[in-house]
Design an enzyme around this catalytic site. Structure first.
Site, short mmCIF file in Angstrom:
data_model
loop_
_atom_site.label_atom_id
_atom_site.label_comp_id
_atom_site.label_asym_id
_atom_site.label_seq_id
_atom_site.Cartn_x
_atom_site.Cartn_y
_atom_site.Cartn_z
N GLN A 91 0.85 -1.19 0.00
CA GLN A 91 0.00 0.00 0.00
C GLN A 91 0.88 1.24 0.00
OE1 GLN A 91 -3.49 -0.50 3.00
NE2 GLN A 91 -1.90 -1.90 3.67
N ASP A 94 6.13 4.75 -1.19
CA ASP A 94 7.59 4.91 -1.25
C ASP A 94 8.18 3.80 -2.12
OD1 ASP A 94 8.40 2.53 0.31
OD2 ASP A 94 7.56 3.55 2.05
N HIS A 109 -1.48 1.45 -4.25
CA HIS A 109 -1.91 2.83 -4.01
C HIS A 109 -1.08 3.84 -4.79
CE1 HIS A 109 -4.07 1.75 0.05
NE2 HIS A 109 -4.77 1.43 -1.02
N CYS A 117 -0.98 12.03 -15.84
CA CYS A 117 -1.39 13.21 -16.62
C CYS A 117 -2.92 13.27 -16.72
CB CYS A 117 -0.76 13.17 -18.00
SG CYS A 117 -1.27 14.59 -18.99
N CYS A 136 3.95 16.89 -19.28
CA CYS A 136 3.79 15.43 -19.44
C CYS A 136 4.71 14.97 -20.56
CB CYS A 136 2.34 15.11 -19.76
SG CYS A 136 2.09 13.38 -20.25
P1 OAD Z 1 -1.26 3.17 9.04
O1 OAD Z 1 -0.48 4.37 9.46
O2 OAD Z 1 -2.74 3.23 9.10
O3 OAD Z 1 -0.82 1.92 9.93
C1 OAD Z 1 0.53 1.59 10.16
C2 OAD Z 1 0.58 0.38 11.08
O4 OAD Z 1 1.94 0.02 11.23
C3 OAD Z 1 0.01 0.63 12.48
O5 OAD Z 1 -0.89 -0.41 12.82
C4 OAD Z 1 1.26 0.61 13.38
O6 OAD Z 1 1.00 0.03 14.64
C5 OAD Z 1 2.20 -0.28 12.58
N1 OAD Z 1 3.63 -0.01 12.81
C6 OAD Z 1 4.23 1.16 13.14
N2 OAD Z 1 5.56 0.98 13.25
C7 OAD Z 1 5.81 -0.32 13.00
C8 OAD Z 1 6.98 -1.13 12.96
N3 OAD Z 1 8.19 -0.62 13.20
N4 OAD Z 1 6.84 -2.43 12.67
C9 OAD Z 1 5.62 -2.98 12.42
N5 OAD Z 1 4.49 -2.27 12.45
C10 OAD Z 1 4.57 -0.96 12.73
O7 OAD Z 1 -0.75 2.78 7.58
P2 OAD Z 1 -1.43 1.84 6.49
O8 OAD Z 1 -2.17 0.72 7.13
O9 OAD Z 1 -0.37 1.50 5.51
O10 OAD Z 1 -3.41 5.26 1.46
O11 OAD Z 1 -2.47 2.82 5.82
C11 OAD Z 1 -3.22 2.35 4.73
C12 OAD Z 1 -3.45 3.46 3.73
O12 OAD Z 1 -4.04 4.58 4.38
C13 OAD Z 1 -2.20 4.01 3.09
O13 OAD Z 1 -1.74 3.25 2.01
C14 OAD Z 1 -2.62 5.37 2.66
C15 OAD Z 1 -3.47 5.80 3.84
O14 OAD Z 1 -4.46 6.66 3.55
C16 OAD Z 1 -3.14 6.10 0.44
O15 OAD Z 1 -2.26 6.94 0.46
C17 OAD Z 1 -4.04 5.91 -0.71
#
Ligand code: OAD
Length: 233
Positions: A91, A94, A109, A117, A136
């Site tokens: 997701q 980076d 994502h 574009c 573009c």
């Molecule tokens: P979140 O920020 O919602 O969740 C990150 C998770 O990683 C949390 O449950 C933390 O507890 C855990 N975490 C933090 N540090 C950690 C570590 N060192 N080791 C293991 N786990 C750790 O991020 P996502 O679930 O990726 O979408 O969020 C989903 C989507 O929401 C993203 O892709 C983004 C956002 O809106 C878009 O940009 C479209």
């Protein structure tokens, strides 16, 4: 338990946290000082394109200061050495999985390095800042937006992901809060087709109860240990 041949791995912001990339749902509920809906929706871009372009330029600049960590590297090792099918679905926008060397990888994502574009619909690598309104490379129009799947938009590669989930024997979720669909529902899809499900996260995700096993801790420690064990069978 059936033999493990096909693996699907889902990663989220938590896997990049130890590299210094901010997660989305921190304790203050803000993403780098912004509410997600102010920088990650088509409406936000329509309302204030300068703010959104600057926000993503900052995220792009940050990428140049961070490196893949032990968890990214361990998944790249698994990709190189695993004889069965494997799909790493991230997701994250980076490029740390790419730089670590994972190749059986899809960015559902989008990708911070790319622009989309609005005139011709083509995606391309954009090196100039978005705020400079670069042309573009395909059609020459200065109508590039970040190639990020914003809230309300359809994630990429869904057909490929759904197929892999239906065929997988093991589904592994790493560093994601399980708050954003459709990714949050992958565990249920995989289990519907009979897969085992393992979660590795700092704390229980929203969907923790759907996993057969949850390992709590840092991805940089848990993931290399899991890969080592899996490859030693
Ligand atoms: P979140 O920020 O919602 O969740 C990150 C998770 O990683 C949390 O449950 C933390 O507890 C855990 N975490 C933090 N540090 C950690 C570590 N060192 N080791 C293991 N786990 C750790 O991020 P996502 O679930 O990726 O979408 O969020 C989903 C989507 O929401 C993203 O892709 C983004 C956002 O809106 C878009 O940009 C479209």
């Amino acid at each position: 338990m059936r033999e493990i041949n096909n693996i699907v791995i889902l990663t989220g912001a938590g896997i990049s946290a130890e590299s210094g990339v901010a997660t989305f749902r921190g304790p203050d509920g803000l993403w780098e000082g912004h509410r997600v809906e102010d920088v990650a929706t088509p409406e936000a871009f329509q309302r204030d394109p300068d703010l959104v372009l600057k926000f993503y330029d900052e995220r792009r600049a940050k990428l140049q200061t961070v490196e893949p960590n032990a968890a990214h590297k361990a998944l790249a090792r698994l990709d190189a050495e695993w004889g069965g099918n494997l799909l790493l679905v991230t997701q994250n926008v980076d490029d740390l999985h790419d730089r670590a060397g994972s190749s059986r990888l899809v960015h559902m994502h989008g990708d911070l390095l790319n622009g989309l574009c609005l005139s011709c619909g083509q995606r391309s690598v954009i090196t100039d800042d978005f705020s400079n309104r670069p042309a573009c490379p395909h059609c020459g129009e200065r109508t590039i937006r970040p190639d990020i799947v914003w809230f309300g938009e359809m994630p990429y590669h869904m057909d490929q992901i759904e197929l892999a989930l239906a065929r997988c024997d093991l589904f592994v979720s790493i560093g994601t809060s399980g708050a954003v669909y459709p990714a949050a529902g992958f565990v249920q899809t995989a289990r519907h087709y009979g897969a085992q499900a393992l979660e590795m996260n700092l704390d229980p995700s929203d969907g923790s109860l759907y996993f057969h096993e949850s390992r709590m801790g840092k991805a940089g420690e848990l993931v290399p240990a899991w890969v080592e064990t899996l490859l030693s069978y």
